[in-house]
Design a protein around this motif. Structure first.
Motif, mmCIF file in Angstrom:
data_model
loop_
_atom_site.group_PDB
_atom_site.id
_atom_site.type_symbol
_atom_site.label_atom_id
_atom_site.label_comp_id
_atom_site.label_asym_id
_atom_site.label_seq_id
_atom_site.Cartn_x
_atom_site.Cartn_y
_atom_site.Cartn_z
ATOM 1 N N ALA A 164 1.050 4.418 2.254
ATOM 2 C CA ALA A 164 2.111 5.005 1.418
ATOM 3 C C ALA A 164 3.479 4.754 2.042
ATOM 4 C CB ALA A 164 1.869 6.501 1.239
ATOM 5 N N GLN A 168 6.601 2.571 0.596
ATOM 6 C CA GLN A 168 7.897 3.245 0.471
ATOM 7 C C GLN A 168 8.959 2.505 1.282
ATOM 8 O OE1 GLN A 168 7.986 7.545 1.394
ATOM 9 N NE2 GLN A 168 10.033 7.230 2.224
ATOM 10 N N VAL A 171 10.411 -0.884 -0.076
ATOM 11 C CA VAL A 171 11.283 -0.819 -1.265
ATOM 12 C C VAL A 171 12.718 -1.210 -0.897
ATOM 13 C CG1 VAL A 171 12.405 0.817 -2.846
ATOM 14 C CG2 VAL A 171 9.923 0.788 -2.649
ATOM 15 N N GLU A 172 13.174 -0.752 0.260
ATOM 16 C CA GLU A 172 14.556 -1.057 0.652
ATOM 17 C C GLU A 172 14.719 -2.515 1.082
ATOM 18 O OE1 GLU A 172 16.276 1.806 3.247
ATOM 19 O OE2 GLU A 172 18.239 0.830 3.231
ATOM 20 N N ARG A 180 10.260 -4.026 -6.257
ATOM 21 C CA ARG A 180 10.384 -2.704 -5.612
ATOM 22 C C ARG A 180 9.591 -1.668 -6.413
ATOM 23 N NH1 ARG A 180 16.849 -3.000 -5.444
ATOM 24 N NH2 ARG A 180 17.102 -4.466 -3.733
ATOM 25 N N ILE A 184 6.242 0.575 -5.233
ATOM 26 C CA ILE A 184 6.137 2.037 -5.159
ATOM 27 C C ILE A 184 5.135 2.568 -6.186
ATOM 28 C CG2 ILE A 184 7.990 2.757 -6.761
ATOM 29 C CD1 ILE A 184 7.145 4.195 -3.255
ATOM 30 N N GLY A 187 2.308 2.476 -4.023
ATOM 31 C CA GLY A 187 2.504 3.418 -2.912
ATOM 32 C C GLY A 187 2.312 4.868 -3.317
ATOM 33 N N GLN A 188 2.717 5.197 -4.543
ATOM 34 C CA GLN A 188 2.574 6.600 -4.970
ATOM 35 C C GLN A 188 1.104 6.989 -5.068
ATOM 36 O OE1 GLN A 188 1.663 8.016 -8.190
ATOM 37 N NE2 GLN A 188 0.967 6.038 -8.969
ATOM 38 N N GLY A 229 9.429 11.574 1.405
ATOM 39 C CA GLY A 229 8.410 10.765 2.073
ATOM 40 C C GLY A 229 8.882 10.314 3.438
ATOM 41 N N ILE B 104 13.937 2.637 -10.547
ATOM 42 C CA ILE B 104 13.952 1.701 -9.407
ATOM 43 C C ILE B 104 13.923 0.256 -9.915
ATOM 44 C CG2 ILE B 104 12.470 0.790 -7.552
ATOM 45 C CD1 ILE B 104 11.917 3.623 -6.696
ATOM 46 N N ALA B 110 19.555 -1.222 -3.135
ATOM 47 C CA ALA B 110 18.290 -1.051 -2.409
ATOM 48 C C ALA B 110 18.218 0.326 -1.756
ATOM 49 C CB ALA B 110 18.144 -2.145 -1.357
ATOM 50 N N ALA B 114 15.404 3.116 -2.327
ATOM 51 C CA ALA B 114 14.649 3.719 -1.222
ATOM 52 C C ALA B 114 14.666 5.245 -1.311
ATOM 53 C CB ALA B 114 15.229 3.258 0.111
ATOM 54 N N ALA B 117 12.297 6.174 -3.962
ATOM 55 C CA ALA B 117 10.924 5.925 -3.489
ATOM 56 C C ALA B 117 10.439 7.074 -2.617
ATOM 57 C CB ALA B 117 10.865 4.606 -2.727
ATOM 58 N N SER B 118 11.341 7.610 -1.795
ATOM 59 C CA SER B 118 10.940 8.724 -0.918
ATOM 60 C C SER B 118 10.701 10.000 -1.723
ATOM 61 C CB SER B 118 11.993 8.955 0.172
ATOM 62 O OG SER B 118 13.147 9.575 -0.367
ATOM 63 N N THR B 121 7.006 9.351 -3.675
ATOM 64 C CA THR B 121 5.764 9.527 -2.907
ATOM 65 C C THR B 121 5.415 11.017 -2.748
ATOM 66 O OG1 THR B 121 7.005 9.307 -0.835
ATOM 67 C CG2 THR B 121 5.853 7.346 -1.620
ATOM 68 N N VAL B 122 6.433 11.870 -2.750
ATOM 69 C CA VAL B 122 6.138 13.308 -2.627
ATOM 70 C C VAL B 122 5.830 13.923 -3.995
ATOM 71 C CG1 VAL B 122 6.996 15.539 -1.810
ATOM 72 C CG2 VAL B 122 7.482 13.469 -0.511
ATOM 73 N N ALA B 124 4.302 12.428 -6.252
ATOM 74 C CA ALA B 124 2.906 12.019 -6.479
ATOM 75 C C ALA B 124 1.953 12.981 -5.754
ATOM 76 C CB ALA B 124 2.699 10.597 -5.986
#
Lengths: 267, 152
Positions: A164, A168, A171-172, A180, A184, A187-188, A229, B104, B110, B114, B117-118, B121-122, B124
């Motif tokens: 994960a 994540q 992506v950057e 990207r 994700i 990744g999710q 995350g 995204i 970017a 990001a 994206a952070s 993931t949470v 989810a």
């Protein structure tokens, strides 16, 4: 006392400069042929330049694909151990489902790589395996370990977090916004795997958020440890308790420059 | 410096988080759940507060001025049936995951990708845990059948 006059100093400096010019003039660029008259010791070995190791979108995705195979191999190993019995019997179906998800992820990522003209990567990341997974499995399967089943789940949990975080994190770095999102999107689901495994290791709604061990003060495994995350290292505690009651702690980190699957790396 | 296009993508993301924040806030204030369930709602509420505030900080003067009214109204109404609390919240989290992912795909920054994206993931993880409150069906926890809200 040795004294050098100003005149002598200037003369020596001029001599040194002149010598340097003569030596430079005798170099290869002067067209002088090496006839072997000047003695020398050994030959300078020829060198082979390393291939260019550029971190491209394809390299980042190939690395992600390699981690999917690490996960597939780990779930296969876990199932082969035959430890999902008794109270952990339900974990067998979970392991199979997660393994299948990782195969689907690997196929999807390799499809993206091929679509951009890259070379698919269909095997595990050797460095990640050598650094983390193989040592962890060795510790877990030692005869003295009374918690093989739970430790295997702890390893799987750590690998799901690693996957994960990797998605994540890339992506950057990925340059194409569509890729990207594709990253994700996978990744999710790894994060969902991790959350469910955390609940096996530390069950109950009270353990969903961050909690701490009353004795050691260390953070317990949590399904949702933070609001955002994390990209930090992942702690994996496994193995038989030592004399002082502690167990072996391994720290896992997402792939970095020396564990990326560059274009020249093949299975 | 964010482009106008990116700002226009992030404003709806923040508006969605504002709606999620207020939906959880209303549930927390009702205090109809058990201790651990209430704590879970408070935890997830605090996360949506953090997401909304982080986007607010990024957008500055261009930040969203109001929540996504459509989402708030729809989910607030659904939550009037207490037997549907967990399934309604699961749907909300899955929509957030899908929507942020769709954003995204269009963002040029970017760094902003990001950040989202952070969050994804949470969210989810939120969804997975909320699903376990409904049934032990793995697919319910792992798969996201929701579509993204329309983004510009």
């Amino acid at each position: 006392m040795n004294q050098i006059s100003r005149r002598e100093l200037l003369r020596l400096s001029s001599l040194s400069l002149a010598s340097g010019l003569v030596l430079a003039a005798c170099g290869k660029q002067s067209g002088v042929i090496d006839d072997g008259a000047i003695a020398r010791l050994g030959d300078t070995p020829s060198t082979t330049a390393l291939p260019e190791a550029e971190v491209t979108d394809a390299v980042l995705l190939r690395t992600a694909a390699s981690l999917e195979y690490n996960a597939i191999d780990t779930y296969e190993a876990a199932l082969d151990l035959g430890v999902f019995t008794g109270s952990l019997a339900a974990a067998k179906d979970v392991a199979k489902r997660f393994r299948d998800d990782h195969q689907a992820h690997a196929d999807a990522v390799n499809g993206l790589i091929r679509a951009m003209g890259g070379k698919a990567h269909q095997c595990a990341n050797v460095r990640i395996n050598d650094l983390y997974i193989a040592p962890a499995l060795k510790i877990i399967t030692e005869d003295a370990n009374p918690n093989v089943g739970l430790d295997v789940i702890a390893l799987a949990h750590a690998l799901e977090n690693l996957a994960a975080q990797t998605y994540q994190g890339v992506v950057e770095s990925i340059t194409d916004p569509k890729l990207r999102a594709d990253a994700i999107r996978i990744g999710q689901q790894e994060a969902r795997h991790a959350a469910l495994l955390a609940q096996v290791l530390n069950p109950g709604l009270a353990a969903v958020g961050p909690t701490f061990d009353a004795t050691t003060g260390k953070a317990n495994i949590a399904a949702i440890p933070l609001a955002f995350g994390s990209l930090g290292n992942i702690q994996l505690v496994v193995g038989a308790p030592k004399a002082d009651g502690t167990r072996t702690t391994l720290l896992l980190e997402t792939p970095s420059l020396n564990s990326l699957v560059y274009d020249g790396v093949s299975c | 410096m964010l482009s106008d296009a990116d700002i226009n993508l992030l404003i709806p993301a923040q508006a969605l988080e504002l709606a999620a924040r207020d939906i959880y806030a209303s549930l927390v204030s009702r205090a109809t759940k058990s201790g651990d369930e209430q704590a879970l709602l408070e935890l997830i509420h605090s996360h949506h507060v953090a997401y909304e505030q982080s986007l607010n900080g990024v957008l500055g003067k261009r930040a969203a001025t109001s929540r996504n009214a459509e989402v708030y109204t729809r989910f607030f109404a659904a939550l009037s049936d207490s037997s549907k609390t967990w399934s309604t919240l699961l749907e909300l989290e899955n929509i957030a995951v899908a929507t942020h992912t769709a954003i995204i795909e269009k963002l040029s920054s970017a760094k902003m990708a990001a950040l989202l994206a952070s969050v994804i993931t949470v969210e989810a993880r939120h969804a997975a845990i909320l699903a376990t409150q409904i049934s032990s069906n793995l697919s319910l926890a792992l798969d996201n059948p929701q579509q993204a809200l329309v983004t510009q």
